[in-house]
Design an enzyme around this catalytic site. Structure first.
Site, PDB file in Angstrom:
ATOM      1  N   CYS A 116      -0.131  66.027   6.755  1.00 26.16           N
ATOM      2  CA  CYS A 116      -0.645  65.766   8.111  1.00 26.16           C
ATOM      3  C   CYS A 116      -0.503  66.955   9.050  1.00 26.16           C
ATOM      4  CB  CYS A 116       0.039  64.548   8.709  1.00 26.16           C
ATOM      5  SG  CYS A 116      -0.308  63.050   7.801  1.00 26.16           S
ATOM      6  N   HIS A 256      -0.518  64.534  16.514  1.00 26.49           N
ATOM      7  CA  HIS A 256      -1.000  63.880  15.287  1.00 26.49           C
ATOM      8  C   HIS A 256      -0.941  62.367  15.521  1.00 26.49           C
ATOM      9  CE1 HIS A 256      -1.555  62.656  11.233  1.00 26.49           C
ATOM     10  NE2 HIS A 256      -0.303  62.270  11.050  1.00 26.49           N
ATOM     11  N   ASN A 286      -4.932  56.856  11.275  1.00 29.56           N
ATOM     12  CA  ASN A 286      -4.400  58.166  10.882  1.00 29.56           C
ATOM     13  C   ASN A 286      -5.373  58.816   9.893  1.00 29.56           C
ATOM     14  OD1 ASN A 286      -2.988  60.329   9.831  1.00 29.56           O
ATOM     15  ND2 ASN A 286      -1.106  59.190   9.426  1.00 29.56           N
TER      16      ASN A 286
HETATM   17  O1  UT7 Z   1       1.154  60.668   9.096  1.00 29.75           O
HETATM   18  C1  UT7 Z   1       2.124  60.998   8.159  1.00 29.75           C
HETATM   19  C2  UT7 Z   1       3.459  60.531   8.543  1.00 29.75           C
HETATM   20  N1  UT7 Z   1       3.512  59.099   8.575  1.00 29.75           N
HETATM   21  C3  UT7 Z   1       4.067  58.487   9.617  1.00 29.75           C
HETATM   22  O2  UT7 Z   1       4.425  59.110  10.569  1.00 29.75           O
HETATM   23  C4  UT7 Z   1       4.222  56.974   9.513  1.00 29.75           C
HETATM   24  C5  UT7 Z   1       5.586  56.574  10.006  1.00 29.75           C
HETATM   25  N2  UT7 Z   1       5.878  55.183   9.810  1.00 29.75           N
HETATM   26  C6  UT7 Z   1       5.292  54.189  10.505  1.00 29.75           C
HETATM   27  O3  UT7 Z   1       4.372  54.411  11.264  1.00 29.75           O
HETATM   28  C7  UT7 Z   1       5.857  52.795  10.381  1.00 29.75           C
HETATM   29  O4  UT7 Z   1       7.050  52.860   9.657  1.00 29.75           O
HETATM   30  C8  UT7 Z   1       4.909  51.763   9.711  1.00 29.75           C
HETATM   31  C9  UT7 Z   1       3.722  51.464  10.619  1.00 29.75           C
HETATM   32  C10 UT7 Z   1       4.405  52.285   8.372  1.00 29.75           C
HETATM   33  C11 UT7 Z   1       5.640  50.460   9.468  1.00 29.75           C
HETATM   34  O5  UT7 Z   1       6.175  49.966  10.687  1.00 29.75           O
HETATM   35  P1  UT7 Z   1       7.722  49.572  10.829  1.00 29.75           P
HETATM   36  O6  UT7 Z   1       7.904  49.063  12.196  1.00 29.75           O
HETATM   37  O7  UT7 Z   1       8.530  50.753  10.400  1.00 29.75           O
HETATM   38  O8  UT7 Z   1       7.852  48.372   9.800  1.00 29.75           O
HETATM   39  P2  UT7 Z   1       8.818  48.253   8.533  1.00 29.75           P
HETATM   40  O9  UT7 Z   1       8.290  49.063   7.399  1.00 29.75           O
HETATM   41  O10 UT7 Z   1      10.241  48.446   8.967  1.00 29.75           O
HETATM   42  O11 UT7 Z   1       8.622  46.710   8.186  1.00 29.75           O
HETATM   43  C12 UT7 Z   1       9.029  45.663   9.080  1.00 29.75           C
HETATM   44  C13 UT7 Z   1       8.538  44.343   8.528  1.00 29.75           C
HETATM   45  C14 UT7 Z   1       8.847  44.136   7.054  1.00 29.75           C
HETATM   46  O12 UT7 Z   1       9.124  42.764   6.841  1.00 29.75           O
HETATM   47  P3  UT7 Z   1      10.644  42.243   6.727  1.00 29.75           P
HETATM   48  O13 UT7 Z   1      11.253  43.003   5.590  1.00 29.75           O
HETATM   49  O14 UT7 Z   1      11.279  42.575   8.057  1.00 29.75           O
HETATM   50  O15 UT7 Z   1      10.484  40.784   6.476  1.00 29.75           O
HETATM   51  C15 UT7 Z   1       7.557  44.457   6.371  1.00 29.75           C
HETATM   52  O16 UT7 Z   1       7.384  43.810   5.137  1.00 29.75           O
HETATM   53  O17 UT7 Z   1       7.124  44.263   8.668  1.00 29.75           O
HETATM   54  C16 UT7 Z   1       6.550  43.939   7.389  1.00 29.75           C
HETATM   55  N3  UT7 Z   1       5.234  44.570   7.289  1.00 29.75           N
HETATM   56  C17 UT7 Z   1       4.108  44.000   7.735  1.00 29.75           C
HETATM   57  N4  UT7 Z   1       3.868  42.805   8.317  1.00 29.75           N
HETATM   58  C18 UT7 Z   1       2.591  42.531   8.649  1.00 29.75           C
HETATM   59  C19 UT7 Z   1       4.957  45.800   6.800  1.00 29.75           C
HETATM   60  N5  UT7 Z   1       3.640  46.028   6.913  1.00 29.75           N
HETATM   61  C20 UT7 Z   1       3.086  44.938   7.476  1.00 29.75           C
HETATM   62  C21 UT7 Z   1       1.773  44.582   7.850  1.00 29.75           C
HETATM   63  N6  UT7 Z   1       1.565  43.380   8.433  1.00 29.75           N
HETATM   64  N7  UT7 Z   1       0.725  45.408   7.659  1.00 29.75           N
END
Ligand code: UT7
Length: 332
Positions: A116, A256, A286
């Site tokens: 990225c 970004h 993204n």
């Molecule tokens: O561009 C390159 C670099 N990339 C980045 O900068 C991305 C950085 N990361 C992020 O933007 C975020 O971590 C994400 C958007 C990918 C995920 O958001 P988060 O707030 O970090 O969520 P998480 O992975 O901690 O998951 C929280 C919960 C989980 O459920 P439990 O374990 O708490 O029951 C996930 O299973 O949200 C759940 N979850 C979803 N729920 C509904 C994960 N994805 C989804 C979804 N819809 N699409």
């Protein structure tokens, strides 16, 4: 003798027609518009559909628009650098394909891969060719067809990415505008958190890699999130401090577009209000290498000569960086 700098003298972007909304994604995986919007800021993203349509298709359209806007003859382009993680082919470089498409018969061209942060690395690389005095017209393109490496059964990644391309023209200037300063960083120990497992020389494609879905983006979202927030803000603050810039001096942060919460945290650390943050993640998601040039494309009419911009990026590798740019032209 005045210092020769590289100025951005034109910008153009392109996204494909098909719009994949959060509601449509909710029919494909267990998710919903409320979750995606509140956790990422994304409402929709554009997807390149059709057979044999690679990243070069979008990149070519972006550069054709750029050449038209800047009245540039493709035969006068010296160099094309394409930043991408989704090249049309493993080789030759997508930049070579693009050069052939647009008739840049006198240029040399190559791809640059820094996930990225690729567009920012390529921008600074291209600037050095201009600053050396050797080259006069350099095109930097950031383009990705992320839909080609996203698993649309994995709700943790498929909601984030979209397809798109943006291109800038760099030309020499002796005035006080252009690419002023940059800090670029990488840390290969980040590989484990964000990568594509197969398709490279370590694990070439096989029945096993296909069955294991190893040709898709693998991301440990919350780990990447923490590194992104800290590193993007650190480096943006550092480039401002060493050039005696405060939040008041900055016209726009050009971040970004990975997650609105990462963008908000970076802006807070820089002391920049949200009205000065370029944001289009809600429309495109993204697009990896496309995000920064697509922001410039969308905000071009709001930019004035002499405006201080800070570009900031973070991505796989890990790679990250910040660049101070003084905008070189008024709205046309
Ligand atoms: O561009 C390159 C670099 N990339 C980045 O900068 C991305 C950085 N990361 C992020 O933007 C975020 O971590 C994400 C958007 C990918 C995920 O958001 P988060 O707030 O970090 O969520 P998480 O992975 O901690 O998951 C929280 C919960 C989980 O459920 P439990 O374990 O708490 O029951 C996930 O299973 O949200 C759940 N979850 C979803 N729920 C509904 C994960 N994805 C989804 C979804 N819809 N699409």
């Amino acid at each position: 003798m005045p210092q020769l700098r590289a100025a951005i003298t034109g910008i153009h972007g392109y996204v494909p027609d098909y719009v994949l909304t959060n509601d449509e994604l909710a029919t494909m995986v267990e998710t919903n518009d409320e979750w995606i919007t509140s956790r990422t800021g994304i409402k929709e993203r554009h997807i390149l559909k059709g057979e044999n349509q690679g990243t070069s298709v979008m990149a070519t359209k972006a550069i054709e628009g750029l050449l038209e806007k800047t009245n540039t003859d493709p035969a006068n382009i010296d160099l094309i650098i394409c930043a991408t993680v989704t090249p049309d082919l493993v080789f030759p470089a997508t930049a070579n394909i693009i050069a052939n498409n647009i008739g840049a018969v006198n240029s040399f061209s190559y791809d640059l891969q820094a996930a990225c942060s690729g567009f920012m690395y390529a921008l600074n690389t291209g600037a050095k060719f201009i600053e050396s005095g050797t080259y006069k017209k350099v095109v930097i393109i950031g383009a990705d067809k992320m839909s080609s490496i996203v698993d649309y059964t994995d709700r943790t990644t498929c909601i984030i990415f979209g397809d798109g391309a943006g291109a800038v023209l760099l030309e020499p200037t002796e005035d006080e505008n252009g690419i002023m300063d940059a800090i670029l960083k990488s840390d290969g120990s980040g590989e484990k958190h964000l990568h594509q497992k197969a398709g490279g020389s370590r694990r070439p494609a096989s029945t096993e890699t296909l069955e294991n879905k190893e040709h898709f983006v693998y991301q440990e979202g919350s780990a990447v999130f923490k590194f992104a927030v800290t590193n993007m803000a650190d480096v943006s603050e550092e480039v401002m401090k060493r050039n005696n810039l405060t939040g008041d001096d900055i016209s726009f942060l050009v971040p970004h577009q990975a997650n609105k919460r990462i963008i908000d945290a970076t802006a807070r650390r820089m002391g920049v209000g949200e009205e000065k943050v370029m944001l289009n993640i809600q429309k495109y998601g993204n697009t990896t290498n496309g995000t920064i040039p697509l922001c410039l494309h969308d905000y071009e009419n709001q930019l004035k000569k002499g405006d201080n911009l800070i570009f900031a990026a973070f991505g796989g590798g890990f790679t990250w960086g910040a660049t101070w740019v003084k905008w070189a032209y008024d709205p046309k």
